[in-house]
Design an enzyme around this catalytic site. Structure first.
Site, PDB file in Angstrom:
ATOM      1  N   TYR A  52       0.975  -1.208   0.064  1.00 20.82           N
ATOM      2  CA  TYR A  52       0.139  -0.087   0.013  1.00 20.82           C
ATOM      3  C   TYR A  52       0.825   1.430   0.048  1.00 20.82           C
ATOM      4  CZ  TYR A  52      -4.120  -2.785   0.129  1.00 20.82           C
ATOM      5  OH  TYR A  52      -5.101  -3.579  -0.211  1.00 20.82           O
ATOM      6  N   GLN A  87     -14.681   1.641  -6.814  1.00 23.61           N
ATOM      7  CA  GLN A  87     -14.286   0.463  -6.081  1.00 23.61           C
ATOM      8  C   GLN A  87     -12.916   1.004  -6.044  1.00 23.61           C
ATOM      9  OE1 GLN A  87     -15.620  -3.613  -7.442  1.00 23.61           O
ATOM     10  NE2 GLN A  87     -15.878  -2.212  -9.120  1.00 23.61           N
ATOM     11  N   ASP A  90      -7.553   4.984  -5.652  1.00 27.46           N
ATOM     12  CA  ASP A  90      -7.054   6.159  -5.943  1.00 27.46           C
ATOM     13  C   ASP A  90      -7.769   7.213  -5.956  1.00 27.46           C
ATOM     14  OD1 ASP A  90      -8.439   6.555  -8.517  1.00 27.46           O
ATOM     15  OD2 ASP A  90      -7.594   4.848  -9.171  1.00 27.46           O
ATOM     16  N   HIS A 105     -14.638   0.729  -1.317  1.00 26.40           N
ATOM     17  CA  HIS A 105     -13.617   0.048  -0.775  1.00 26.40           C
ATOM     18  C   HIS A 105     -12.303   0.823  -0.255  1.00 26.40           C
ATOM     19  CE1 HIS A 105     -14.445  -3.314  -3.755  1.00 26.40           C
ATOM     20  NE2 HIS A 105     -15.264  -3.461  -2.856  1.00 26.40           N
ATOM     21  N   CYS A 132      -0.528   6.985  15.864  1.00 23.81           N
ATOM     22  CA  CYS A 132      -2.026   7.434  15.356  1.00 23.81           C
ATOM     23  C   CYS A 132      -1.919   8.930  16.190  1.00 23.81           C
ATOM     24  CB  CYS A 132      -2.906   6.731  16.002  1.00 23.81           C
ATOM     25  SG  CYS A 132      -4.581   7.416  16.060  1.00 23.81           S
ATOM     26  N   ASN A 194     -16.770  -1.479 -20.649  1.00 26.48           N
ATOM     27  CA  ASN A 194     -15.475  -2.049 -20.540  1.00 26.48           C
ATOM     28  C   ASN A 194     -14.705  -2.309 -21.622  1.00 26.48           C
ATOM     29  OD1 ASN A 194     -14.459  -3.060 -17.878  1.00 26.48           O
ATOM     30  ND2 ASN A 194     -14.480  -4.969 -18.782  1.00 26.48           N
TER      31      ASN A 194
HETATM   32  C1  BJW Z   1     -10.548  -1.601 -18.895  1.00 24.89           C
HETATM   33  C2  BJW Z   1      -9.492  -0.792 -19.343  1.00 24.89           C
HETATM   34  C3  BJW Z   1      -9.609   0.340 -19.983  1.00 24.89           C
HETATM   35  C4  BJW Z   1      -8.889  -2.685 -18.131  1.00 24.89           C
HETATM   36  N1  BJW Z   1     -10.937   0.718 -20.422  1.00 24.89           N
HETATM   37  N2  BJW Z   1     -11.847  -1.121 -19.109  1.00 24.89           N
HETATM   38  C5  BJW Z   1     -18.400 -16.511  -2.993  1.00 24.89           C
HETATM   39  C6  BJW Z   1     -19.442 -16.060  -3.645  1.00 24.89           C
HETATM   40  C7  BJW Z   1     -19.662 -14.665  -3.826  1.00 24.89           C
HETATM   41  C8  BJW Z   1     -19.306 -13.810  -3.129  1.00 24.89           C
HETATM   42  C9  BJW Z   1     -18.009 -14.168  -2.062  1.00 24.89           C
HETATM   43  C10 BJW Z   1     -17.771 -15.491  -2.161  1.00 24.89           C
HETATM   44  N3  BJW Z   1     -16.755 -15.598  -1.093  1.00 24.89           N
HETATM   45  C11 BJW Z   1     -16.274 -14.404  -0.841  1.00 24.89           C
HETATM   46  C12 BJW Z   1     -17.229 -13.339  -1.280  1.00 24.89           C
HETATM   47  C13 BJW Z   1     -17.401 -12.122  -0.961  1.00 24.89           C
HETATM   48  C14 BJW Z   1     -16.093 -11.462  -1.312  1.00 24.89           C
HETATM   49  C15 BJW Z   1     -15.765 -11.553  -3.002  1.00 24.89           C
HETATM   50  O1  BJW Z   1     -16.433 -11.082  -3.652  1.00 24.89           O
HETATM   51  N4  BJW Z   1     -14.986 -12.536  -3.206  1.00 24.89           N
HETATM   52  C16 BJW Z   1     -14.795 -12.887  -4.460  1.00 24.89           C
HETATM   53  C17 BJW Z   1     -13.420 -13.160  -4.727  1.00 24.89           C
HETATM   54  C18 BJW Z   1     -15.623 -14.072  -5.042  1.00 24.89           C
HETATM   55  N5  BJW Z   1     -16.330 -10.061  -1.324  1.00 24.89           N
HETATM   56  C19 BJW Z   1     -16.117  -9.419   0.052  1.00 24.89           C
HETATM   57  O2  BJW Z   1     -15.329 -10.098   0.935  1.00 24.89           O
HETATM   58  C20 BJW Z   1     -16.369  -8.018   0.157  1.00 24.89           C
HETATM   59  N6  BJW Z   1     -17.122  -7.823   1.296  1.00 24.89           N
HETATM   60  C21 BJW Z   1     -18.525  -8.404   1.632  1.00 24.89           C
HETATM   61  O3  BJW Z   1     -19.019  -9.011   0.755  1.00 24.89           O
HETATM   62  O4  BJW Z   1     -18.851  -8.245   2.699  1.00 24.89           O
HETATM   63  C22 BJW Z   1     -20.150  -8.581   3.003  1.00 24.89           C
HETATM   64  C23 BJW Z   1     -21.298  -7.641   2.869  1.00 24.89           C
HETATM   65  C24 BJW Z   1     -21.665  -6.916   1.595  1.00 24.89           C
HETATM   66  C25 BJW Z   1     -22.557  -5.768   1.477  1.00 24.89           C
HETATM   67  C26 BJW Z   1     -23.296  -5.561   2.679  1.00 24.89           C
HETATM   68  C27 BJW Z   1     -23.067  -6.119   4.022  1.00 24.89           C
HETATM   69  C28 BJW Z   1     -21.967  -7.304   3.960  1.00 24.89           C
HETATM   70  C29 BJW Z   1     -15.378  -7.155   0.255  1.00 24.89           C
HETATM   71  C30 BJW Z   1     -14.584  -6.811  -1.178  1.00 24.89           C
HETATM   72  C31 BJW Z   1     -13.267  -6.086  -0.919  1.00 24.89           C
HETATM   73  C32 BJW Z   1     -12.570  -5.973  -2.262  1.00 24.89           C
HETATM   74  N7  BJW Z   1     -11.078  -5.417  -1.704  1.00 24.89           N
HETATM   75  C33 BJW Z   1     -10.402  -5.112  -2.965  1.00 24.89           C
HETATM   76  C34 BJW Z   1      -9.127  -4.662  -2.473  1.00 24.89           C
HETATM   77  C35 BJW Z   1      -9.398  -3.017  -1.954  1.00 24.89           C
HETATM   78  C36 BJW Z   1      -8.198  -2.413  -1.571  1.00 24.89           C
HETATM   79  C37 BJW Z   1      -7.260  -2.205  -2.653  1.00 24.89           C
HETATM   80  O5  BJW Z   1      -7.167  -1.557  -3.806  1.00 24.89           O
HETATM   81  O6  BJW Z   1      -6.106  -2.861  -2.580  1.00 24.89           O
HETATM   82  O7  BJW Z   1     -10.973  -4.177  -4.116  1.00 24.89           O
HETATM   83  S1  BJW Z   1     -10.046  -6.340  -3.927  1.00 24.89           S
HETATM   84  C38 BJW Z   1      -9.901  -5.787  -5.539  1.00 24.89           C
HETATM   85  O8  BJW Z   1     -11.057  -6.190  -6.367  1.00 24.89           O
HETATM   86  C39 BJW Z   1     -10.187  -4.131  -5.230  1.00 24.89           C
HETATM   87  C40 BJW Z   1     -11.001  -3.672  -6.356  1.00 24.89           C
HETATM   88  O9  BJW Z   1     -11.935  -2.613  -6.185  1.00 24.89           O
HETATM   89  C41 BJW Z   1     -11.965  -4.922  -6.463  1.00 24.89           C
HETATM   90  C42 BJW Z   1     -12.670  -4.954  -7.925  1.00 24.89           C
HETATM   91  O10 BJW Z   1     -11.645  -5.096  -8.994  1.00 24.89           O
HETATM   92  P1  BJW Z   1     -11.919  -4.439 -10.417  1.00 24.89           P
HETATM   93  O11 BJW Z   1     -12.067  -2.734  -9.970  1.00 24.89           O
HETATM   94  O12 BJW Z   1     -13.083  -4.821 -11.079  1.00 24.89           O
HETATM   95  O13 BJW Z   1     -10.652  -4.786 -11.011  1.00 24.89           O
HETATM   96  P2  BJW Z   1     -10.045  -5.772 -12.083  1.00 24.89           P
HETATM   97  O14 BJW Z   1      -8.716  -5.742 -12.277  1.00 24.89           O
HETATM   98  O15 BJW Z   1     -10.782  -6.914 -11.706  1.00 24.89           O
HETATM   99  O16 BJW Z   1     -10.910  -5.315 -13.424  1.00 24.89           O
HETATM  100  C43 BJW Z   1     -10.652  -4.679 -14.323  1.00 24.89           C
HETATM  101  C44 BJW Z   1     -11.630  -4.552 -15.433  1.00 24.89           C
HETATM  102  O17 BJW Z   1     -11.162  -3.179 -16.465  1.00 24.89           O
HETATM  103  C45 BJW Z   1     -11.411  -5.515 -16.599  1.00 24.89           C
HETATM  104  O18 BJW Z   1     -12.569  -6.069 -16.775  1.00 24.89           O
HETATM  105  C46 BJW Z   1     -10.710  -5.214 -17.584  1.00 24.89           C
HETATM  106  O19 BJW Z   1     -11.055  -5.683 -18.710  1.00 24.89           O
HETATM  107  C47 BJW Z   1     -11.213  -3.762 -17.575  1.00 24.89           C
HETATM  108  N8  BJW Z   1     -10.149  -2.832 -18.006  1.00 24.89           N
HETATM  109  N9  BJW Z   1      -8.370  -1.566 -18.851  1.00 24.89           N
HETATM  110  C48 BJW Z   1     -12.020   0.046 -19.938  1.00 24.89           C
HETATM  111  N10 BJW Z   1      -8.506   0.850 -20.537  1.00 24.89           N
END
Ligand code: BJW
Length: 226
Positions: A52, A87, A90, A105, A132, A194
């Site tokens: 980070y 999400q 930055d 996030h 802190c 996307n």
């Molecule tokens: C372009 C491009 C260009 C490229 N132009 N496009 C089983 C089933 C279902 C759910 C779960 C499960 N087991 C566990 C879960 C829940 C879990 C989860 O989802 N896990 C999965 C792995 C299945 N989720 C959680 O634990 C979340 N909490 C939760 O559910 O709590 C319960 C609750 C919810 C609601 C109410 C009450 C209770 C927490 C999730 C936390 C995610 N954290 C991170 C890290 C954040 C800090 C950091 O940045 O380091 O968040 S992980 C990471 O993934 C980060 C991102 O925000 C997130 C999403 O990623 P994103 O943005 O989609 O990026 P990419 O790289 O995946 O995709 C990029 C896209 O851009 C691609 O499609 C490219 O094609 C495209 N692209 N260039 C346009 N130029």
């Protein structure tokens, strides 16, 4: 017209911020997904802090792109009728001029004290365990949401999705919940912008493929000319 926009890593890709799941996504040989967990932090806090700290420092070397700027323009036109949820941890939406961004996030530029629960704006490193500013404990961690933790502002996001006329997801892979389910919670029309069809593309009413810097300004122009 009330619009909810969700952005993911793809919107910042053309600014030079790496996405999570695209080809060369390794950091120091680790999958970022395995670093963004409370378990990784408990097992190796130095490693997680370094991850980070590097990303926080890299913010000063990147700039918002045409897609962030187009969404700032949309906010100026729609005011409270736009809810921008990101999400991304930055600050490129804010630097493009968006004033009301929900960071579901968390943010790189914030630190959370796990001893006293205070949150602080934070622009420097955390790996050396600074105290802190409120309680003096050396228990600051990045104020970001890891797997298994509850994303921020969920009530507000859910209410907005249930009342919106249009939901648009930009640059997100549709692999992380709850964001991946927003398309099913949204009441109105749904559109995905996307680079490629995401995992959840079939759930959207319409989808367009291409780089965010082209698709987003074109879509905003279209919406504002109606
Ligand atoms: C372009 C491009 C260009 C490229 N132009 N496009 C089983 C089933 C279902 C759910 C779960 C499960 N087991 C566990 C879960 C829940 C879990 C989860 O989802 N896990 C999965 C792995 C299945 N989720 C959680 O634990 C979340 N909490 C939760 O559910 O709590 C319960 C609750 C919810 C609601 C109410 C009450 C209770 C927490 C999730 C936390 C995610 N954290 C991170 C890290 C954040 C800090 C950091 O940045 O380091 O968040 S992980 C990471 O993934 C980060 C991102 O925000 C997130 C999403 O990623 P994103 O943005 O989609 O990026 P990419 O790289 O995946 O995709 C990029 C896209 O851009 C691609 O499609 C490219 O094609 C495209 N692209 N260039 C346009 N130029």
């Amino acid at each position: 017209m009330s619009v909810v926009v969700l952005t993911g890593a793809g919107i910042s890709a053309e600014s030079g911020v790496p996405t999570f799941r695209d080809s060369d996504g390794l950091w120091e040989g680790h999958d970022p997904m395995t670093v963004a967990t409370p378990e990784a932090y408990a097992a190796d806090p130095d490693l997680v802090h370094r991850f980070y700290d590097e990303r926080r420092a890299a913010l000063s070397r990147v700039r918002p792109n045409a897609a962030h700027q187009a969404l700032a323009r949309l906010e100026q036109a729609l005011g409270d009728d736009l809810l921008l949820v990101t999400q991304n941890v930055d600050d490129l939406h804010e630097r493009a001029g968006s004033e009301r961004v929900l960071h579901m996030h968390g943010r790189l530029a914030a630190a959370w004290c796990t001893a006293c629960d205070a949150r602080h704006e934070w622009h420097g490193p955390l790996a050396h365990r600074p105290p802190c500013p409120d309680c003096g404990s050396r228990s600051l961690r990045p104020d970001v949401v890891w797997f298994g933790e509850i994303p921020y502002e969920m009530d507000r996001i859910e209410r907005a999705l249930e009342a919106c006329d249009l939901f648009v997801a930009i640059g997100t892979s549709g692999t992380v919940y709850p964001a991946a389910a927003f398309v099913h919670w949204a009441q109105g029309d749904t559109l995905e912008l996307n680079l490629d069809a995401s995992l959840g593309a079939d759930g959207f009413g319409r989808a367009r493929q291409g780089p965010a810097t082209e698709l987003v300004p074109a879509w905003v122009d279209e919406l504002l000319s109606r």
